[in-house]
Design a protein around this motif. Sequence first.
Motif, PDB file in Angstrom:
ATOM      1  N   UNK A 234      -6.064   0.097  92.686  1.00 41.66           N
ATOM      2  CA  UNK A 234      -5.550  -1.321  92.454  1.00 41.66           C
ATOM      3  C   UNK A 234      -5.861  -1.618  93.469  1.00 41.66           C
ATOM      4  N   UNK A 235      -5.736  -1.505  94.924  1.00 45.48           N
ATOM      5  CA  UNK A 235      -5.128  -1.712  95.992  1.00 45.48           C
ATOM      6  C   UNK A 235      -7.263  -2.055  96.866  1.00 45.48           C
ATOM      7  N   UNK A 236      -8.033  -0.772  96.121  1.00 44.31           N
ATOM      8  CA  UNK A 236      -8.882  -1.455  96.189  1.00 44.31           C
ATOM      9  C   UNK A 236      -9.654  -3.206  95.427  1.00 44.31           C
TER      10      UNK A 236
ATOM     11  N   UNK B 121      -0.935   9.043  89.363  1.00 42.75           N
ATOM     12  CA  UNK B 121      -0.646   7.864  89.800  1.00 42.75           C
ATOM     13  C   UNK B 121      -1.301   7.177  90.822  1.00 42.75           C
ATOM     14  N   UNK B 122      -1.280   7.675  91.703  1.00 49.19           N
ATOM     15  CA  UNK B 122      -1.527   7.088  93.408  1.00 49.19           C
ATOM     16  C   UNK B 122      -3.428   7.577  93.484  1.00 49.19           C
ATOM     17  N   UNK B 123      -4.028   7.892  92.756  1.00 52.87           N
ATOM     18  CA  UNK B 123      -5.856   7.626  92.525  1.00 52.87           C
ATOM     19  C   UNK B 123      -5.647   5.781  91.374  1.00 52.87           C
TER      20      UNK B 123
ATOM     21  N   UNK C 137     -11.159  -8.840  96.725  1.00 57.54           N
ATOM     22  CA  UNK C 137     -11.233 -10.399  96.005  1.00 57.54           C
ATOM     23  C   UNK C 137     -10.978 -11.968  96.823  1.00 57.54           C
ATOM     24  N   UNK C 138     -11.649 -12.435  96.693  1.00 57.40           N
ATOM     25  CA  UNK C 138     -11.647 -13.171  97.604  1.00 57.40           C
ATOM     26  C   UNK C 138     -10.734 -14.141  98.010  1.00 57.40           C
ATOM     27  N   UNK C 139     -10.774 -14.501  99.064  1.00 62.06           N
ATOM     28  CA  UNK C 139      -9.542 -14.732 100.235  1.00 62.06           C
ATOM     29  C   UNK C 139      -8.070 -15.636  99.576  1.00 62.06           C
ATOM     30  N   UNK C 140      -9.224 -16.771  98.742  1.00 63.16           N
ATOM     31  CA  UNK C 140      -8.574 -17.849  98.588  1.00 63.16           C
ATOM     32  C   UNK C 140      -7.501 -17.468  96.867  1.00 63.16           C
ATOM     33  N   UNK C 141      -7.982 -15.993  96.397  1.00 62.24           N
ATOM     34  CA  UNK C 141      -7.378 -16.370  94.930  1.00 62.24           C
ATOM     35  C   UNK C 141      -6.319 -15.141  95.759  1.00 62.24           C
TER      36      UNK C 141
END
Length: 107
Positions: free
Chosen positions: A89-91, A82-84, A96-100
């Motif tokens: 997901x955080x990575x 789960x931690x992986x 993602x591009x900033x506007x997304x």
Amino acid sequence: MWDSQTKGLGLKASAGGSRRYVLESRLKSGASIRLTIGDPKTWTIQAARDEARRLQTLIDQGVDPRQEKAERVAASEAKREEAKRVRALAMDVASLPCRTRHAMECP
């Protein structure tokens, strides 16, 4: 060699010279069970006695310590997975591009 203070606790020596504290007992089903506690280099006799009593208590309650350990290991592995997943997901979000990324402020 069996401990005189804790029933079922013994020191098992192999032909190769290694030694292990073990607990030998019977499950409620009548099946014989031998559990390895650990190496005398890392376990004091008192710690081995305490662990043997803990394991025997589980056996007396009808719990197979091997099953209890397997469940503990599986829960730990699930936590790691789960931690992986959360890190991945955080990575993904961070890439993602900033506007997304509406929730994040863009530089």
